[in-house]
Scaffold this motif. Structure first.
Motif, PDB file in Angstrom:
ATOM      1  N   VAL A 121       0.843  -1.202   0.000  1.00  0.00           N
ATOM      2  CA  VAL A 121       0.000   0.000   0.000  1.00  0.00           C
ATOM      3  C   VAL A 121       0.881   1.256   0.000  1.00  0.00           C
ATOM      4  N   GLY A 122       1.950   1.241   0.793  1.00  0.00           N
ATOM      5  CA  GLY A 122       2.870   2.384   0.827  1.00  0.00           C
ATOM      6  C   GLY A 122       3.551   2.609  -0.515  1.00  0.00           C
ATOM      7  N   ILE A 123       3.935   1.514  -1.192  1.00  0.00           N
ATOM      8  CA  ILE A 123       4.551   1.623  -2.524  1.00  0.00           C
ATOM      9  C   ILE A 123       3.554   2.233  -3.513  1.00  0.00           C
ATOM     10  N   ALA A 124       2.307   1.738  -3.470  1.00  0.00           N
ATOM     11  CA  ALA A 124       1.271   2.270  -4.370  1.00  0.00           C
ATOM     12  C   ALA A 124       1.034   3.760  -4.110  1.00  0.00           C
ATOM     13  N   MET A 125       1.026   4.157  -2.820  1.00  0.00           N
ATOM     14  CA  MET A 125       0.839   5.579  -2.485  1.00  0.00           C
ATOM     15  C   MET A 125       1.988   6.434  -3.007  1.00  0.00           C
ATOM     16  N   SER A 126       3.197   5.904  -2.938  1.00  0.00           N
ATOM     17  CA  SER A 126       4.365   6.678  -3.374  1.00  0.00           C
ATOM     18  C   SER A 126       4.361   6.938  -4.877  1.00  0.00           C
ATOM     19  N   SER A 128       1.519   7.472  -6.685  1.00  0.00           N
ATOM     20  CA  SER A 128       0.338   8.226  -7.132  1.00  0.00           C
ATOM     21  C   SER A 128      -0.064   9.255  -6.086  1.00  0.00           C
ATOM     22  N   ASP A 129       0.017  10.520  -6.426  1.00  0.00           N
ATOM     23  CA  ASP A 129      -0.408  11.581  -5.507  1.00  0.00           C
ATOM     24  C   ASP A 129      -1.915  11.507  -5.247  1.00  0.00           C
ATOM     25  N   ARG A 130      -2.663  11.112  -6.258  1.00  0.00           N
ATOM     26  CA  ARG A 130      -4.118  11.000  -6.087  1.00  0.00           C
ATOM     27  C   ARG A 130      -4.459   9.893  -5.091  1.00  0.00           C
ATOM     28  N   LEU A 131      -3.788   8.751  -5.234  1.00  0.00           N
ATOM     29  CA  LEU A 131      -4.028   7.655  -4.291  1.00  0.00           C
ATOM     30  C   LEU A 131      -3.614   8.063  -2.883  1.00  0.00           C
ATOM     31  N   GLN A 132      -2.492   8.779  -2.761  1.00  0.00           N
ATOM     32  CA  GLN A 132      -2.050   9.247  -1.453  1.00  0.00           C
ATOM     33  C   GLN A 132      -3.097  10.166  -0.820  1.00  0.00           C
ATOM     34  N   SER A 133      -3.663  11.067  -1.615  1.00  0.00           N
ATOM     35  CA  SER A 133      -4.698  11.973  -1.102  1.00  0.00           C
ATOM     36  C   SER A 133      -5.942  11.211  -0.657  1.00  0.00           C
ATOM     37  N   GLY A 134      -6.238  10.087  -1.314  1.00  0.00           N
ATOM     38  CA  GLY A 134      -7.401   9.296  -0.938  1.00  0.00           C
ATOM     39  C   GLY A 134      -7.182   8.442   0.303  1.00  0.00           C
ATOM     40  N   ASP A 140      -5.656   8.685   8.812  1.00  0.00           N
ATOM     41  CA  ASP A 140      -5.917   9.633   9.908  1.00  0.00           C
ATOM     42  C   ASP A 140      -7.011   9.105  10.829  1.00  0.00           C
ATOM     43  N   VAL A 141      -8.079   8.569  10.226  1.00  0.00           N
ATOM     44  CA  VAL A 141      -9.179   8.012  11.022  1.00  0.00           C
ATOM     45  C   VAL A 141      -8.694   6.802  11.817  1.00  0.00           C
ATOM     46  N   MET A 142      -7.912   5.935  11.185  1.00  0.00           N
ATOM     47  CA  MET A 142      -7.402   4.736  11.858  1.00  0.00           C
ATOM     48  C   MET A 142      -6.533   5.092  13.060  1.00  0.00           C
ATOM     49  N   GLN A 143      -5.774   6.182  12.936  1.00  0.00           N
ATOM     50  CA  GLN A 143      -4.859   6.558  14.021  1.00  0.00           C
ATOM     51  C   GLN A 143      -5.532   7.347  15.137  1.00  0.00           C
ATOM     52  N   THR A 144      -6.610   8.069  14.818  1.00  0.00           N
ATOM     53  CA  THR A 144      -7.240   8.926  15.827  1.00  0.00           C
ATOM     54  C   THR A 144      -8.503   8.330  16.442  1.00  0.00           C
ATOM     55  N   MET A 145      -9.082   7.319  15.803  1.00  0.00           N
ATOM     56  CA  MET A 145     -10.266   6.670  16.365  1.00  0.00           C
ATOM     57  C   MET A 145      -9.908   6.014  17.704  1.00  0.00           C
ATOM     58  N   PRO A 146     -10.707   6.232  18.767  1.00  0.00           N
ATOM     59  CA  PRO A 146     -10.429   5.562  20.047  1.00  0.00           C
ATOM     60  C   PRO A 146     -10.344   4.045  19.862  1.00  0.00           C
ATOM     61  N   SER A 147      -9.312   3.446  20.433  1.00  0.00           N
ATOM     62  CA  SER A 147      -9.039   2.036  20.172  1.00  0.00           C
ATOM     63  C   SER A 147     -10.185   1.115  20.591  1.00  0.00           C
ATOM     64  N   PHE A 148     -10.960   1.507  21.623  1.00  0.00           N
ATOM     65  CA  PHE A 148     -12.090   0.681  22.042  1.00  0.00           C
ATOM     66  C   PHE A 148     -13.122   0.543  20.919  1.00  0.00           C
ATOM     67  N   VAL A 149     -13.236   1.562  20.078  1.00  0.00           N
ATOM     68  CA  VAL A 149     -14.256   1.554  19.019  1.00  0.00           C
ATOM     69  C   VAL A 149     -13.970   0.451  18.001  1.00  0.00           C
TER      70      VAL A 149
END
Length: 295
Positions: A121-126, A128-134, A140-149
């Motif tokens: 996934v990281g290679i694919a993002m590197s 394509s700027d469009r894929l990175q933006s998506g 961000d959601v995965m990192q900030t969502m409370p872990s209990f959720v």
């Protein structure tokens, strides 16, 4: 003036019906596809059980020797090797060896899964700027969502057990692997890439022989962060059946056993320090090697 004190919101009945509709749809999906999803994760269950069985049934001196050897090969530093051995001996002395091996097996499988998913996934993002933006908002959601959720949908789909806990841990720990793989490849010097193009390298050859080797120290930092975040989820994952050091901590919280919680918490910290020192030392060695090769 009531409208000034109450924020305008959706009608209560409409909101209630919306929540009920979403809950009913998810339950229907779970009933219809739950068995198929469980069957899909059977290989993961097998890998987790076998790795746990290997670590818990192997005699402790063999495990100690293997970890010392890995630490030496990664760091070439006797202080790190001695620190790893001392930490594991203390864990065993305080009768936490078996729980520690269960935790290490879970972290191992989680890290392997994160590498298998995160690097492509990281290679694919590197590329394509469009894929990175998506993908960035998803990370961000995965990192900030409370872990209990994370536990709610996983438990509803797969129930209580090792695999649901592992999936929740992977979701929480995966973003650094993806982000740092993407960053490492994007930071490769353009002059080096132009030189590879001048020699007629294909896209695959350029990735395999130039970008990935040069990005490896950054990717190792991603692996380090993935392991640290996975360890941070150990106690939370124990709530849905993941065995290891998290369960005694959870039991200590429930029953107010101070020493049980402190000792197992310190064991988790000890494992984190061992993994951190080994992966950081290996990353630094890679960096020095690459500087010599390309310097």
């Amino acid at each position: 003036m009531d409208w000034l004190t109450r924020f305008p919101h959706m009608d209560d009945d409409t909101l209630r019906n919306l929540k009920k509709g979403i809950d009913d749809a998810f339950r229907a999906f779970t009933r219809a596809y739950g068995d198929s999803i469980e069957a899909f994760f059977d290989p993961l269950q097998f890998l987790l059980v076998e790795s746990e069985r290997l670590l818990t049934r192997t005699p402790w001196p063999v495990i100690l020797l293997a970890i010392a050897l890995i630490a030496w090969l990664a760091s070439r530093n006797w202080r790190i090797v001695t620190g790893c051995i001392a930490t594991l001996l203390l864990i065993g002395y305080f009768d936490m060896w078996e729980d520690t091996m269960k935790t290490i097996s879970m972290i191992f499988v989680c890290t392997v899964l994160s590498i298998v998913i995160g690097i492509p996934v990281g290679i694919a993002m590197s590329r394509s700027d469009r894929l990175q933006s998506g993908i960035n908002p998803v990370l961000d959601v995965m990192q900030t969502m409370p872990s209990f959720v994370y536990l709610i949908p996983v438990v509803m789909l797969l129930g209580i057990g090792k695999v649901p806990g592992l999936i929740a841990v992977v979701i929480y720990a995966l973003p650094p692997m993806i982000r740092l793989t993407n960053l490492g490849i994007r930071l490769v010097d353009r002059d080096v890439l132009e030189a590879a193009d001048a020699f007629g390298s294909s896209g695959w050859q350029k990735l395999k022989d130039v970008q990935m080797p040069l990005a490896l120290p950054t990717i190792m930092a991603g692996i380090n962060q993935t392991i640290m975040m996975a360890l941070a989820m150990v106690v939370i994952a124990s709530m849905i059946g993941v065995q290891g050091l998290g369960q005694p901590v959870l039991r200590a919280i429930s029953n107010q056993y101070f020493t049980l919680g402190i000792f197992n918490g310190l064991a988790i910290v000890g494992i984190a320090i061992v993994f951190d020192r080994i992966t950081q030392a290996y990353g630094k060695r890679l960096q020095r090697h690459l500087e010599i090769v390309h310097g």
